[in-house]
Design a protein around this motif. Sequence first.
Motif, PDB file in Angstrom:
ATOM      1  N   PHE A 128      87.859 -58.461  50.023  1.00 42.56           N
ATOM      2  CA  PHE A 128      87.194 -57.175  50.301  1.00 42.56           C
ATOM      3  C   PHE A 128      85.687 -57.334  50.483  1.00 42.56           C
ATOM      4  O   PHE A 128      84.969 -56.360  50.661  1.00 42.56           O
ATOM      5  N   MET A 171      74.377 -58.864  40.980  1.00 51.20           N
ATOM      6  CA  MET A 171      75.556 -58.359  41.693  1.00 51.20           C
ATOM      7  C   MET A 171      75.364 -58.361  43.193  1.00 51.20           C
ATOM      8  O   MET A 171      76.097 -57.703  43.927  1.00 51.20           O
ATOM      9  N   GLY A 172      74.311 -59.036  43.656  1.00 55.30           N
ATOM     10  CA  GLY A 172      74.129 -59.147  45.103  1.00 55.30           C
ATOM     11  C   GLY A 172      75.022 -60.254  45.623  1.00 55.30           C
ATOM     12  O   GLY A 172      76.068 -60.543  45.033  1.00 55.30           O
ATOM     13  N   GLY A 174      76.721 -63.733  46.192  1.00 60.38           N
ATOM     14  CA  GLY A 174      76.874 -64.959  45.417  1.00 60.38           C
ATOM     15  C   GLY A 174      77.565 -64.774  44.090  1.00 60.38           C
ATOM     16  O   GLY A 174      77.711 -63.665  43.579  1.00 60.38           O
ATOM     17  N   GLU A 175      78.033 -65.886  43.554  1.00 64.22           N
ATOM     18  CA  GLU A 175      78.720 -65.914  42.262  1.00 64.22           C
ATOM     19  C   GLU A 175      77.772 -66.584  41.259  1.00 64.22           C
ATOM     20  O   GLU A 175      77.576 -67.804  41.307  1.00 64.22           O
ATOM     21  N   PRO A 176      77.158 -65.799  40.373  1.00 63.04           N
ATOM     22  CA  PRO A 176      76.139 -66.353  39.467  1.00 63.04           C
ATOM     23  C   PRO A 176      76.628 -67.541  38.635  1.00 63.04           C
ATOM     24  O   PRO A 176      75.874 -68.473  38.396  1.00 63.04           O
ATOM     25  N   THR A 207      80.626 -61.508  37.345  1.00 65.62           N
ATOM     26  CA  THR A 207      81.338 -62.720  37.778  1.00 65.62           C
ATOM     27  C   THR A 207      82.757 -62.402  38.230  1.00 65.62           C
ATOM     28  O   THR A 207      83.378 -61.456  37.730  1.00 65.62           O
ATOM     29  N   SER A 208      83.243 -63.223  39.146  1.00 66.17           N
ATOM     30  CA  SER A 208      84.618 -63.063  39.615  1.00 66.17           C
ATOM     31  C   SER A 208      85.607 -63.633  38.591  1.00 66.17           C
ATOM     32  O   SER A 208      86.813 -63.570  38.803  1.00 66.17           O
ATOM     33  N   GLU A 271      85.032 -54.525  36.303  1.00 64.89           N
ATOM     34  CA  GLU A 271      84.887 -53.809  37.568  1.00 64.89           C
ATOM     35  C   GLU A 271      86.262 -53.740  38.239  1.00 64.89           C
ATOM     36  O   GLU A 271      86.991 -54.744  38.272  1.00 64.89           O
ATOM     37  N   THR A 273      87.735 -52.244  41.809  1.00 70.12           N
ATOM     38  CA  THR A 273      87.574 -51.543  43.091  1.00 70.12           C
ATOM     39  C   THR A 273      88.931 -51.019  43.543  1.00 70.12           C
ATOM     40  O   THR A 273      89.898 -51.781  43.647  1.00 70.12           O
ATOM     41  N   ILE A 302      85.366 -48.520  41.020  1.00 69.14           N
ATOM     42  CA  ILE A 302      84.423 -48.552  42.139  1.00 69.14           C
ATOM     43  C   ILE A 302      85.141 -48.107  43.400  1.00 69.14           C
ATOM     44  O   ILE A 302      86.290 -48.499  43.637  1.00 69.14           O
ATOM     45  N   ARG A 303      84.447 -47.300  44.181  1.00 68.74           N
ATOM     46  CA  ARG A 303      85.013 -46.965  45.493  1.00 68.74           C
ATOM     47  C   ARG A 303      84.730 -48.132  46.416  1.00 68.74           C
ATOM     48  O   ARG A 303      83.629 -48.674  46.423  1.00 68.74           O
ATOM     49  N   CYS A 348      77.635 -55.832  48.484  1.00 66.85           N
ATOM     50  CA  CYS A 348      77.481 -57.261  48.547  1.00 66.85           C
ATOM     51  C   CYS A 348      77.522 -57.891  49.952  1.00 66.85           C
ATOM     52  O   CYS A 348      78.558 -57.924  50.590  1.00 66.85           O
TER      53      CYS A 348
HETATM   54  N1  SAH Z   1      80.253 -62.670  42.618  1.00 69.13           N
HETATM   55  C1  SAH Z   1      80.078 -61.745  41.580  1.00 69.13           C
HETATM   56  C2  SAH Z   1      78.863 -60.872  41.749  1.00 69.13           C
HETATM   57  C3  SAH Z   1      78.566 -60.370  43.101  1.00 69.13           C
HETATM   58  S1  SAH Z   1      79.732 -59.215  43.768  1.00 69.13           S
HETATM   59  C4  SAH Z   1      81.318 -60.917  41.390  1.00 69.13           C
HETATM   60  O1  SAH Z   1      82.224 -60.989  42.213  1.00 69.13           O
HETATM   61  O2  SAH Z   1      81.392 -60.205  40.384  1.00 69.13           O
HETATM   62  C5  SAH Z   1      79.272 -57.745  42.867  1.00 69.13           C
HETATM   63  C6  SAH Z   1      80.365 -56.700  42.815  1.00 69.13           C
HETATM   64  O3  SAH Z   1      80.574 -56.092  44.100  1.00 69.13           O
HETATM   65  C7  SAH Z   1      81.707 -57.267  42.382  1.00 69.13           C
HETATM   66  O4  SAH Z   1      82.292 -56.470  41.387  1.00 69.13           O
HETATM   67  C8  SAH Z   1      82.492 -57.215  43.665  1.00 69.13           C
HETATM   68  O5  SAH Z   1      83.853 -57.204  43.405  1.00 69.13           O
HETATM   69  C9  SAH Z   1      81.952 -55.958  44.317  1.00 69.13           C
HETATM   70  N2  SAH Z   1      82.224 -55.845  45.742  1.00 69.13           N
HETATM   71  C10 SAH Z   1      82.188 -56.782  46.704  1.00 69.13           C
HETATM   72  N3  SAH Z   1      82.515 -56.284  47.906  1.00 69.13           N
HETATM   73  C11 SAH Z   1      82.790 -54.974  47.704  1.00 69.13           C
HETATM   74  C12 SAH Z   1      83.187 -53.913  48.544  1.00 69.13           C
HETATM   75  N4  SAH Z   1      83.389 -54.096  49.858  1.00 69.13           N
HETATM   76  N5  SAH Z   1      83.359 -52.694  48.002  1.00 69.13           N
HETATM   77  C13 SAH Z   1      83.150 -52.491  46.670  1.00 69.13           C
HETATM   78  N6  SAH Z   1      82.778 -53.446  45.826  1.00 69.13           N
HETATM   79  C14 SAH Z   1      82.601 -54.685  46.331  1.00 69.13           C
END
Ligand code: SAH
Length: 372
Positions: A128, A171-172, A174-176, A207-208, A271, A273, A302-303, A348
């Motif tokens: 996504f 949360m930008g 990348g995977e911290p 983080t994922s 989180e 989505t 999250i939407r 992101c």
């Molecule tokens: N890599 C880390 C942090 C960056 S992504 C992670 O995955 O947690 C930050 C958040 O944005 C994550 O929860 C991710 O699942 C969410 N995200 C990414 N793409 C998205 C989208 N299209 N719609 C909603 N949330 C999204």
Amino acid sequence: MENKQNEINELQTEAPKQCLLSMSTEEIAEVLGDVPSYLAGQVFQFLHNGKLFDEMTSISKQLREKLNEKYIAQPLSVEKVFEGKGGAKKYLFRLIDNELIEGVYMLHDYGNTLCVSTQVGCRMGCVFCASGMNGLKRNLTAGEILGQVIAVNTLEGGNIKDRKVTNVVLMGSGEPLDNFDNTMKFLTLANQKGGICISERNISLSTSGLCDKIILLADSGHTPTLTISLHAPNDEIRDTMMPVNKKYSIHKVVDSARYYFKKTGRRVIFEYTLISGSNDTMECADELSKLVRGFPCHVNLIRLNQVKELGLKGTSSENSKAFLERLEQNNTSATIRKSLGNDIEGACGQLRRRYLNEDIEKIAKEGIIKSI
Ligand code: SAH
Ligand code: SF4
């Protein structure tokens, strides 16, 4: 700003220079060499106030020249700023090697939050997400992660005493935890006395679900708010959304979250989505409640931010509400996240992607965002 751009342009023809913003006061003292020890603290303060070497007026010209020769002060410049609804702003940054990253600045009642990137791109490949679409380009240094905070704090009119950025979320793009050492160094620098001094209570690391690294983080002594991108209630669904789930199963992920709570005493955020026809049924809500039962945690619904190229559909607001109510009936602490920044390609990796595809001016013309 022009100065900063000049410094960056000059650099491209020279050997790469180390960035002082990646350094602690002690490391700066080593670089400065045989000078009074208080100067390292002064340079550290200048750096966290967004200054370039030539603006550090209280240090000698000779020392400034020496620094300019071998080092850079700030690792990035602001390429563009876009303004959305409710005062949210999207910053597009250009790094020394010309890579682009993005950050979102949001105004909340509890403070102003900056969402920063930790890598250029991402290699986790979640279905996504726009950040992962072209894989990982490179890790950001600690200075490049911190540089986003310093640049926005300074441009918004703040300094280290009167901060405009009070909260940071990793949360930008990348995977911290895939960039573990630089992320840990960022946490240390952001907290160090004499600098921007943002407490880890006000920093969220998302983080994922790299379980080994979550354990390392828990044992590291750092205590940011841990946010785990769960997005599914079981392996079957999570496998289809997040390739990382093949390595670390969902139960391992939740177990590492429990461990993080045990070690740090900090409530973990999950989180989730909501994607239509995939993870948004009432059975999913029940399964999710069961999965995260028994320790202090919170589910953030999250939407989905629609990424044009990915063809997924977000859940309707009625169904999102029903999902939330079901979690609440199950005594699972949950909220639907107010998603600021959507209108400015808040999710992101989306802004960078559209900018690289050169249609950002088009969305600006469509009136969704304002280019400033
Ligand atoms: N890599 C880390 C942090 C960056 S992504 C992670 O995955 O947690 C930050 C958040 O944005 C994550 O929860 C991710 O699942 C969410 N995200 C990414 N793409 C998205 C989208 N299209 N719609 C909603 N949330 C999204
Ligand atoms: Fe990477 Fe996070 Fe995007 Fe997944 S959601 S691809 S881990 S940035």
